[in-house]
Every structure is written in structure tokens, then in C-alpha cells.
Design a protein around this motif. Structure first.
Motif, PDB file in Angstrom:
ATOM      1  N   LEU A   1       0.832  -1.209   0.000  1.00 46.74           N
ATOM      2  CA  LEU A   1       0.000   0.000   0.000  1.00 46.74           C
ATOM      3  C   LEU A   1       0.865   1.257   0.000  1.00 46.74           C
ATOM      4  O   LEU A   1       0.595   2.205  -0.740  1.00 46.74           O
ATOM      5  CB  LEU A   1      -0.919   0.007   1.223  1.00 46.74           C
ATOM      6  N   VAL A   2       1.926   1.239   0.823  1.00 42.70           N
ATOM      7  CA  VAL A   2       2.815   2.396   0.830  1.00 42.70           C
ATOM      8  C   VAL A   2       3.513   2.515  -0.526  1.00 42.70           C
ATOM      9  O   VAL A   2       3.668   3.611  -1.073  1.00 42.70           O
ATOM     10  CB  VAL A   2       3.836   2.273   1.976  1.00 42.70           C
ATOM     11  N   PHE A   3       3.904   1.372  -1.080  1.00 41.72           N
ATOM     12  CA  PHE A   3       4.525   1.383  -2.404  1.00 41.72           C
ATOM     13  C   PHE A   3       3.597   2.019  -3.430  1.00 41.72           C
ATOM     14  O   PHE A   3       3.987   2.885  -4.211  1.00 41.72           O
ATOM     15  CB  PHE A   3       4.854  -0.052  -2.819  1.00 41.72           C
ATOM     16  N   LEU A   4       2.352   1.588  -3.426  1.00 43.49           N
ATOM     17  CA  LEU A   4       1.405   2.063  -4.434  1.00 43.49           C
ATOM     18  C   LEU A   4       1.116   3.550  -4.251  1.00 43.49           C
ATOM     19  O   LEU A   4       1.089   4.318  -5.214  1.00 43.49           O
ATOM     20  CB  LEU A   4       0.118   1.244  -4.303  1.00 43.49           C
ATOM     21  N   GLY A   5       0.938   3.958  -3.008  1.00 36.92           N
ATOM     22  CA  GLY A   5       0.631   5.358  -2.747  1.00 36.92           C
ATOM     23  C   GLY A   5       1.773   6.281  -3.119  1.00 36.92           C
ATOM     24  O   GLY A   5       1.611   7.219  -3.899  1.00 36.92           O
ATOM     25  N   THR A   6       2.964   5.994  -2.592  1.00 37.50           N
ATOM     26  CA  THR A   6       4.087   6.877  -2.885  1.00 37.50           C
ATOM     27  C   THR A   6       4.523   6.741  -4.340  1.00 37.50           C
ATOM     28  O   THR A   6       4.947   7.714  -4.949  1.00 37.50           O
ATOM     29  CB  THR A   6       5.275   6.553  -1.962  1.00 37.50           C
ATOM     30  N   GLY A   7       4.394   5.541  -4.879  1.00 36.04           N
ATOM     31  CA  GLY A   7       4.756   5.362  -6.280  1.00 36.04           C
ATOM     32  C   GLY A   7       3.875   6.168  -7.207  1.00 36.04           C
ATOM     33  O   GLY A   7       4.333   6.724  -8.202  1.00 36.04           O
ATOM     34  N   SER A   8       2.608   6.247  -6.880  1.00 33.73           N
ATOM     35  CA  SER A   8       1.724   7.018  -7.748  1.00 33.73           C
ATOM     36  C   SER A   8       1.990   8.511  -7.598  1.00 33.73           C
ATOM     37  O   SER A   8       1.854   9.269  -8.558  1.00 33.73           O
ATOM     38  CB  SER A   8       0.267   6.699  -7.449  1.00 33.73           C
TER      39      SER A   8
ATOM     40  N   GLY B   1       7.742  -7.354 -17.357  1.00 32.80           N
ATOM     41  CA  GLY B   1       8.883  -6.843 -16.613  1.00 32.80           C
ATOM     42  C   GLY B   1       9.055  -5.339 -16.664  1.00 32.80           C
ATOM     43  O   GLY B   1      10.112  -4.838 -16.312  1.00 32.80           O
ATOM     44  N   ASP B   2       8.037  -4.602 -17.114  1.00 34.44           N
ATOM     45  CA  ASP B   2       8.167  -3.147 -17.132  1.00 34.44           C
ATOM     46  C   ASP B   2       7.561  -2.555 -15.850  1.00 34.44           C
ATOM     47  O   ASP B   2       7.113  -3.281 -14.959  1.00 34.44           O
ATOM     48  CB  ASP B   2       7.505  -2.556 -18.383  1.00 34.44           C
ATOM     49  N   VAL B   3       7.560  -1.216 -15.792  1.00 29.15           N
ATOM     50  CA  VAL B   3       7.049  -0.560 -14.593  1.00 29.15           C
ATOM     51  C   VAL B   3       5.592  -0.941 -14.361  1.00 29.15           C
ATOM     52  O   VAL B   3       5.162  -1.186 -13.231  1.00 29.15           O
ATOM     53  CB  VAL B   3       7.208   0.975 -14.748  1.00 29.15           C
ATOM     54  N   HIS B   4       4.838  -1.024 -15.453  1.00 25.79           N
ATOM     55  CA  HIS B   4       3.430  -1.360 -15.332  1.00 25.79           C
ATOM     56  C   HIS B   4       3.237  -2.732 -14.697  1.00 25.79           C
ATOM     57  O   HIS B   4       2.405  -2.904 -13.798  1.00 25.79           O
ATOM     58  CB  HIS B   4       2.792  -1.331 -16.725  1.00 25.79           C
ATOM     59  N   ALA B   5       4.027  -3.706 -15.153  1.00 30.94           N
ATOM     60  CA  ALA B   5       3.904  -5.056 -14.588  1.00 30.94           C
ATOM     61  C   ALA B   5       4.272  -5.065 -13.119  1.00 30.94           C
ATOM     62  O   ALA B   5       3.671  -5.787 -12.321  1.00 30.94           O
ATOM     63  CB  ALA B   5       4.800  -6.022 -15.361  1.00 30.94           C
ATOM     64  N   ARG B   6       5.241  -4.263 -12.743  1.00 31.30           N
ATOM     65  CA  ARG B   6       5.664  -4.252 -11.337  1.00 31.30           C
ATOM     66  C   ARG B   6       4.615  -3.588 -10.448  1.00 31.30           C
ATOM     67  O   ARG B   6       4.487  -3.931  -9.278  1.00 31.30           O
ATOM     68  CB  ARG B   6       7.024  -3.565 -11.209  1.00 31.30           C
ATOM     69  N   PHE B   7       3.897  -2.617 -10.983  1.00 31.85           N
ATOM     70  CA  PHE B   7       2.789  -2.066 -10.216  1.00 31.85           C
ATOM     71  C   PHE B   7       1.639  -3.069 -10.126  1.00 31.85           C
ATOM     72  O   PHE B   7       1.055  -3.271  -9.072  1.00 31.85           O
ATOM     73  CB  PHE B   7       2.282  -0.764 -10.851  1.00 31.85           C
ATOM     74  N   ARG B   8       1.344  -3.698 -11.279  1.00 32.52           N
ATOM     75  CA  ARG B   8       0.184  -4.581 -11.306  1.00 32.52           C
ATOM     76  C   ARG B   8       0.387  -5.787 -10.404  1.00 32.52           C
ATOM     77  O   ARG B   8      -0.538  -6.231  -9.713  1.00 32.52           O
ATOM     78  CB  ARG B   8      -0.068  -5.013 -12.749  1.00 32.52           C
ATOM     79  N   ILE B   9       1.603  -6.320 -10.390  1.00 27.98           N
ATOM     80  CA  ILE B   9       1.818  -7.545  -9.609  1.00 27.98           C
ATOM     81  C   ILE B   9       1.635  -7.267  -8.125  1.00 27.98           C
ATOM     82  O   ILE B   9       1.136  -8.108  -7.373  1.00 27.98           O
ATOM     83  CB  ILE B   9       3.203  -8.158  -9.893  1.00 27.98           C
ATOM     84  N   ARG B  10       1.946  -6.052  -7.694  1.00 26.34           N
ATOM     85  CA  ARG B  10       1.788  -5.773  -6.266  1.00 26.34           C
ATOM     86  C   ARG B  10       0.318  -5.627  -5.902  1.00 26.34           C
ATOM     87  O   ARG B  10      -0.100  -6.011  -4.804  1.00 26.34           O
ATOM     88  CB  ARG B  10       2.606  -4.552  -5.892  1.00 26.34           C
TER      89      ARG B  10
ATOM     90  N   ILE C   1      12.543   8.318 -12.323  1.00 29.83           N
ATOM     91  CA  ILE C   1      11.765   8.371 -11.089  1.00 29.83           C
ATOM     92  C   ILE C   1      10.758   7.223 -11.054  1.00 29.83           C
ATOM     93  O   ILE C   1      10.582   6.556 -10.027  1.00 29.83           O
ATOM     94  CB  ILE C   1      11.027   9.723 -10.990  1.00 29.83           C
ATOM     95  N   ALA C   2      10.123   6.979 -12.204  1.00 32.38           N
ATOM     96  CA  ALA C   2       9.128   5.905 -12.253  1.00 32.38           C
ATOM     97  C   ALA C   2       9.778   4.547 -12.008  1.00 32.38           C
ATOM     98  O   ALA C   2       9.226   3.693 -11.307  1.00 32.38           O
ATOM     99  CB  ALA C   2       8.416   5.926 -13.595  1.00 32.38           C
ATOM    100  N   ILE C   3      10.965   4.353 -12.586  1.00 33.87           N
ATOM    101  CA  ILE C   3      11.644   3.060 -12.414  1.00 33.87           C
ATOM    102  C   ILE C   3      12.052   2.870 -10.970  1.00 33.87           C
ATOM    103  O   ILE C   3      11.884   1.794 -10.376  1.00 33.87           O
ATOM    104  CB  ILE C   3      12.864   2.978 -13.357  1.00 33.87           C
ATOM    105  N   LEU C   4      12.575   3.931 -10.366  1.00 34.18           N
ATOM    106  CA  LEU C   4      12.984   3.827  -8.964  1.00 34.18           C
ATOM    107  C   LEU C   4      11.785   3.486  -8.078  1.00 34.18           C
ATOM    108  O   LEU C   4      11.880   2.651  -7.186  1.00 34.18           O
ATOM    109  CB  LEU C   4      13.626   5.146  -8.507  1.00 34.18           C
ATOM    110  N   ALA C   5      10.642   4.143  -8.370  1.00 31.99           N
ATOM    111  CA  ALA C   5       9.454   3.832  -7.580  1.00 31.99           C
ATOM    112  C   ALA C   5       9.035   2.386  -7.772  1.00 31.99           C
ATOM    113  O   ALA C   5       8.631   1.712  -6.825  1.00 31.99           O
ATOM    114  CB  ALA C   5       8.315   4.762  -7.969  1.00 31.99           C
ATOM    115  N   SER C   6       9.175   1.881  -9.010  1.00 31.54           N
ATOM    116  CA  SER C   6       8.624   0.558  -9.299  1.00 31.54           C
ATOM    117  C   SER C   6       9.455  -0.565  -8.711  1.00 31.54           C
ATOM    118  O   SER C   6       8.927  -1.648  -8.463  1.00 31.54           O
ATOM    119  CB  SER C   6       8.488   0.358 -10.805  1.00 31.54           C
TER     120      SER C   6
END
Lengths: 417, 207
Positions: free
Chosen positions: A137-144, A278-287, A402-407
Motif C-alpha cells: 500500500l505504501v509502495f502504491l501510494g508513494t509510487g503514484s 517486466g516493465d514498470v506497469h507489470a511491477r505495479f500490477r503484480i503488487r 523516477i518511475a523506475i525507482l518507484a517501481s
């Protein structure tokens, strides 16, 4: 994945030279601009300094400088008895705090050859999954927020509070609970936990649908994440990556199911979630998917929670029950000896990894037979996954960095220890 | 389902003695100095001159594709009567207390530092056959260990930390500088003879 010949072949000289974890600019063009991202920058999720070389808007060089929150946890644990070392551990990976406690206790139990009651194992499963939800949840919130979406942060932090309420209910502390003990867990669940937890599950399932609606169909979000920072499975495994980042690249490796799983996961039917791309989108979706799966696991564990003690009956390890101290001299002596001297662990070394929210979290414990560990090596997943960050950023725009670091979701308390 | 679960971590699989046999078949019997098995974990003590070759063999022939950890352990004072905590000048929090050592263990190895690497099979096997294996070499102060970076790139940060915290020289590492402590730090904090109290306070100089 079946054994194949291709995966066994490693190129001797490859793109990882000369330094695997850094990206150096090819040219000595004097117009290249070197900027420091961090150490105090909201997008670095802690105090990470990224020395970035820019050619216009394009990233050509990346160096990660870490160590700003080094607190010497490994050195400190050497001075403490095993019992007193437990509160140090969740301070490193402070988002997935319960995983750290569990990993340390499991390493100690392995060295002691101590058996843990089944109910305690299942309770550990419940709280590990709660910690995983908290971390994601923290990942998703701060990542967004890093990608410009402020709204999701408030949704995620509201849900996070519900999770922390459950920790507070079970053990009094919201974060760093020290609920896990060597030999079991500190106490049994309080009355009403089951109902509260199920309410949280219903609430969270509804929330997760909302997260999907907020980001899943948002064209800006998709444009920022799809095809950015692609991590190939070969590269990921060579850089030692584990956890959701590896599974987002299509490798179904999860310690909760590998070799049948550890602890309470052995009894729960469980299949790791794998995403392709394996892109940023997949890393967000898997979480997001893993949160859903964690809710299922918690529900299953609540349904089938075995009865019985939550602490081992080995009185040389476990504190005697409080009420016995008033009537039993033996219990009083044991209590005193355990608190002042701790218990001794046979000399030897063990490495017990578990699956935390961001990968393999292992404790390499070297004991000299005394009540204090000779050396504890904390193998945090974030320390390892930060190595692959520089090469992922080759040739992307600064905003994508920035997006990659967040992901990839590093936690700097885990990196620096 | 029994009432109590087996505690031994299944994440290791069975001890991979066969890999040890195949290493000895390929590199000669003296490549492995000693095999240690503790709680189902197999550690192979390697001859240091064979270290990189054996790791390459494990990667290419045995399918250990993930380097999961590199640990450096300082065994100074390990077999002493009392766990070695040296008195300092200031606050003497390093002196041994009554929670110290009572059992004197066997020496862990022939030299002061043990450098061990733990490998895991991930992509080369199916779900129920993940195995782990640890290899270890021994060095004294001033000796160097060959770097694994060319074989397993993920050894990069681990070895830099080993250099920073323990002062191990990893020969052939392309970027061996401090990673966690500041670049001008003196000493290696994780060593057993580095005090945890009484050192000068950092950043307190008059400007």
C-alpha cells in the motif's frame, strides 16, 4: 520453469562490464550535466543519493550512493542476547516490518532445532501477509505520487491505517510490533480480532477495485509505465533480484511456494503470481494482485486457524506464563535467567530466508554457542535490487528514472541497515 | 498433518553433496578442503586458488544461477575463554558481561576471516527442487580474496560491503570503494576489534 540449456549459459563478457551496478556515460562530452537526485528528495523513498548524468533530458549515467541511514544494526545485534535483538530487526525494512522479525526468529529456531506450534506458524502467516499488504500500500501510494497521481496516496494510506489497526489490536504497537518471538508469537489473538480482520478484508477488496479504476484505465498512467524500464528475467536473476520484481519478469519463484514453502505456508494452497513484461506497469500490477492474494491467504488462515498453544513449551526458550510467577519458584528462576542471560544457541551457522514484501529476506546467523550471536548478516532484498537500478535507467528520460525507482521499491532502511 | 511443524527450513532443499563430489571430480580432491553440514545446510570450504573456478562451475554446470548472499565473518577471539570484547577508554560498553560465553567452540576455520557465498537454483529447476549451497574461503589480515563480480554480477554491492565493513580486499573487483560508511572513514566497523563505544564523535570539529 523447466530446466533448459539456455538458462544455464552465462555470457562471460556482457553489458554488465565494467561495473555491474553503475551506468557510466560513454562520451566525455562537456555538455553532459551531472545532477544529484537526493539524498533528501521525496522521490527517492528515503535517503538515497542518485548521481545522475544527463544528456539533455536523457539519462546517460547513474550511480547510487547509499549509507545515509546506516545505524549499525548488525554490530548492535552482536552485543545483544537473541531475545533482545528482535526489536532491532523490524527497524531495517520498516515497511514490511513483520517479515524481518519472523526471519530472525526462524533463523534462531533453525539453529536451536526448535519446533514451533502450528497455531503460531499460522498466526505468523496472517501477520506476514498483513505486513505485505502494508508495504504494498505504501509502495502504491508513494509510487503514484512519483508519477503525478496524488489521489491514490490518500486512498492507500487510509487503507494502510486499517491494517495497522489490526497490528495494534493484536500486540499494542502499530509498527515494529515485536510480536514474533523465538518459539512462537507473543500472545494469542484478542477477542474480536477475527471479526475486525474480516471487515478489513471486505474493505480492502473493495479498495483494490478502486485502485484499478484509478490507475488501470488512465491513459497518462499507461503511457508513463508501459514499456518503461524493462527487466529481462536473465538480467534480473544475474543481478540477484528476487520477490515481486522478479515475478513481474515472468519467473515464478516465490519462497512461500518453492520446495513446498516454509512455516504455515506449507499447509496453505498457494501459487505465486507471475506477470509478463517486466516493465514498470507489470511491477505495479503484480503488487496490486499480490495484495488481493494476501487477502485470500489471510482469509484462509483465519478459517482454518488451528487450536493450541502459540508458544513452544520448551521452558529454556519461552518465558513462563505470567500467572505462574506468583506460585512457582521454578518459573520465577526461569523467568529471571531468560531475561538476564538469555538462552544459548549451539555453535554453527544457518541461513534462513523468507519471502518478504520485496524479495528474499535472509538472516545469516553465526553462533559461537553463547547467548549472543557471534555475527548476524542481514540479507535485505532492497540492497540487492538497487544494484540493477542503474542499468534499467540506460537511455530513459529523467522522469522515467523516477518511475523506475518507484517501481523497484527500495527501502533505504533495508539497504543501509 | 502433525501438531507441530518441522522447523528445518525447506528453502535449502537436501544437502547437495553430489555437487561437492562433481567439483572434486572436475578440480581434484584438494579443491574442497572440508565439508561442513549443520542443520541441513552444506558448506564447502574451498582452496582459495580454486574459488572463482568452482563458482563458475557451479553457475554453468550445476545450475546455481542466483547468488543470494556474500557474508564475511570475523572470527577473532572466537575460541577465547570469554567472548572478546575489548575495554575502551570512554564508556566501556564493550566489556563482557555475565551474558557472555560459557561454551568454548571448536575453531571455525584456519584463518581469521571466513568469506562465504550462498548460491541458489532458481530458474534452472522446477518448483520443488530449489537447492542452496554455500562455499567458503578463509583469509587472514592482508590477504585478498578473488572477486566474484565477473561470474556473478550481483556480488558487486556485497563485496563492497565486505571491504567497507571488514576490510577484505576483493582482488579484481572493478569498483572496490566504501559503500555504507563515508569515503574518509577510518577502520572497518564490523570487525571484532572495532569498539562500539568510546570512539571519537564524528562531525563535532569546530568549523
Amino acid at each position: 520453469m523447466a530446466a533448459t540449456e539456455e538458462t544455464k549459459v552465462w555470457p562471460q563478457q556482457d553489458i554488465l562490464q565494467p561495473v555491474p551496478s553503475e551506468l557510466w556515460p560513454d562520451s566525455d562530452n562537456p555538455d553532459l550535466l551531472e545532477i544529484n537526485l537526493g539524498p533528501n528528495h521525496p522521490s527517492t523513498h528515503g535517503v538515497l543519493r542518485v548521481v545522475t548524468t544527463l544528456d539533455g533530458e536523457v539519462v546517460v549515467g547513474v550511480k547510487c550512493e547509499v549509507g545515509y541511514v546506516h545505524t549499525g544494526i548488525e554490530k548492535n545485534i552482536e552485543q545483544k542476547t537473541y531475545w533482545k535483538a528482535i526489536p532491532y530487526v523490524p527497524r531495517m525494512d520498516y515497511l514490511s516490518f513483520f517479515s524481518g522479525e519472523t526471519a530472525f526468529c526462524m533463523a534462531t529456531e533453525k539453529a536451536l532445532e526448535l519446533e514451533v506450534p502450528r497455531r503460531a506458524e499460522w498466526l505468523r502467516v496472517i501477520f506476514q501477509e498483513l505486513a505485505r499488504i502494508h508495504s504494498h500500500l505504501v509502495f502504491l501510494g508513494t509510487g503514484s505520487v512519483d508519477l503525478g497521481g496524488i489521489a491514490l496516496l490518500f486512498y492507500c494510506f487510509r487503507a494502510r491505517d486499517e491494517v495497522l489497526d489490526l497490528f495494534e489490536m493484536a500486540c499494542g504497537a502499530r509498527m515494529h510490533p515485536r510480536y514474533c518471538q523465538v518459539g512462537g508469537v507473543a500472545e494469542d489473538l484478542p477477542k474480536g480480532f477475527d471479526r475486525r480482520c474480516r471487515e478489513m478484508i471486505t474493505f480492502m477488496r473493495d479498495q483494490i477495485e478502486q485502485y484499478y479504476e484509478l490507475i488501470g484505465a488512465n491513459p497518462i498512467w499507461l503511457a508513463r509505465t508501459k514499456g518503461v524500464g524493462v527487466l529481462s528475467p536473465d538480467f534480473a536473476i544475474r543481478m540477484g533480484m528476487t520477490g515481486p520484481n522478479l515475478r513481474a519478469s515472468g519467473v515464478p519463484y516465490d519462497l512461500r511456494s518453492a520446495n513446498g514453502g516454509y512455516g504455515g505456508y506449507r499447509d496453505l494452497d498457494f501459487q505465486p503470481i507471475v506477470e509478463q513484461g517486466g516493465d514498470v506497469h507489470a511491477r505495479f500490477r503484480i503488487r496490486i494482485e499480490e495484495m488481493r492474494q494476501s487477502l485470500d491467504l489471510i482469509e484462509k488462515a483465519l478459517d482454518g486457524l488451528p487450536e493450541g498453544p502459540v508458544m513452544t513449551d520448551d521452558r529454556k526458550i519461552a518465558l513462563p506464563p505470567r500467572h505462574e510467577l506468583h506460585t512457582s519458584m521454578e518459573s520465577l528462576i526461569h523467568h529471571f535467567k531468560l531475561v538476564t542471560e538469555g538462552f544459548e544457541v549451539p555453535a554453527g551457522e544457518v541461513y534462513a530466508p523468507i519471502e518478504s514484501a520485496r524479495g528474499e529476506f535472509g538472516f545469516h546467523l553465526i553462533s559461537d554457542g553463547s547467548a549472543r550471536p557471534w555475527r548476524v548478516r542481514l540479507h535485505g532484498p532492497a540492497f540487492v535490487l538497487l544494484q540493477s537500478f542503474a542499468k534499467l535507467c540506460e537511455g530513459v528520460y529523467l522522469a522515467d528514472l523516477i518511475a523506475i525507482l518507484a517501481s523497484i521499491d527500495p527501502v533505504l532502511g533495508d539497504v543501509d541497515r | 498433518m502433525s501438531d507441530v511443524l518441522q522447523i528445518n527450513s525447506p528453502t535449502w532443499g537436501a544437502p547437495d553433496q553430489d555437487a561437492g563430489d562433481r567439483i572434486q571430480a572436475a578440480f581434484g580432491a584438494e579443491a574442497i578442503v572440508r565439508r561442513v553440514e549443520f542443520r541441513g545446510e552444506l558448506t564447502l570450504d574451498l582452496a582459495i586458488e580454486r574459488y572463482v573456478e568452482v563458482c563458475t562451475f557451479l553457475r554453468d554446470q550445476e545450475g546455481y544461477d542466483l547468488l543470494s548472499d556474500v557474508t564475511v565473518v570475523d572470527y577473532l577471539g572466537y575460541t577465547g575463554e570469554v567472548a572478546g570484547y575489548w575495554g575502551g577508554d570512554g564508556r566501556d560498553i564493550n566489556r563482557d558481561s555475565h551474558t557472555g560465553k560459557r561454551v568454548v567452540p571448536e575453531p571455525a576455520g584456519p584463518k581469521r576471516f571466513g568469506v562465504s557465498a550462498t548460491f541458489c537454483k532458481v530458474m534452472t529447476v522446477t518448483d520443488d527442487a530449489h537447492r542452496r549451497l554455500r562455499v567458503r574461503v578463509w583469509v587472514d589480515e592482508g590477504e585478498s580474496v578473488p572477486s566474484l563480480v565477473a561470474v556473478y554480477p550481483s556480488a558487486d554491492f556485497h563485496e563492497r560491503e565486505g571491504f567497507d565493513m571488514m576490510g577484505i580486499d576483493f582482488a579484481g573487483h572493478p569498483n572496490l570503494r566504501r559503500i555504507i560508511m563515508p569515503a574518509d572513514w577510518g577502520g572497518h566497523p564490523q570487525r571484532k576489534d572495532y569498539p562500539i563505544g568510546g570512539e571519537p564523535v564524528q562531525f563535532s570539529d569546530e568549523v
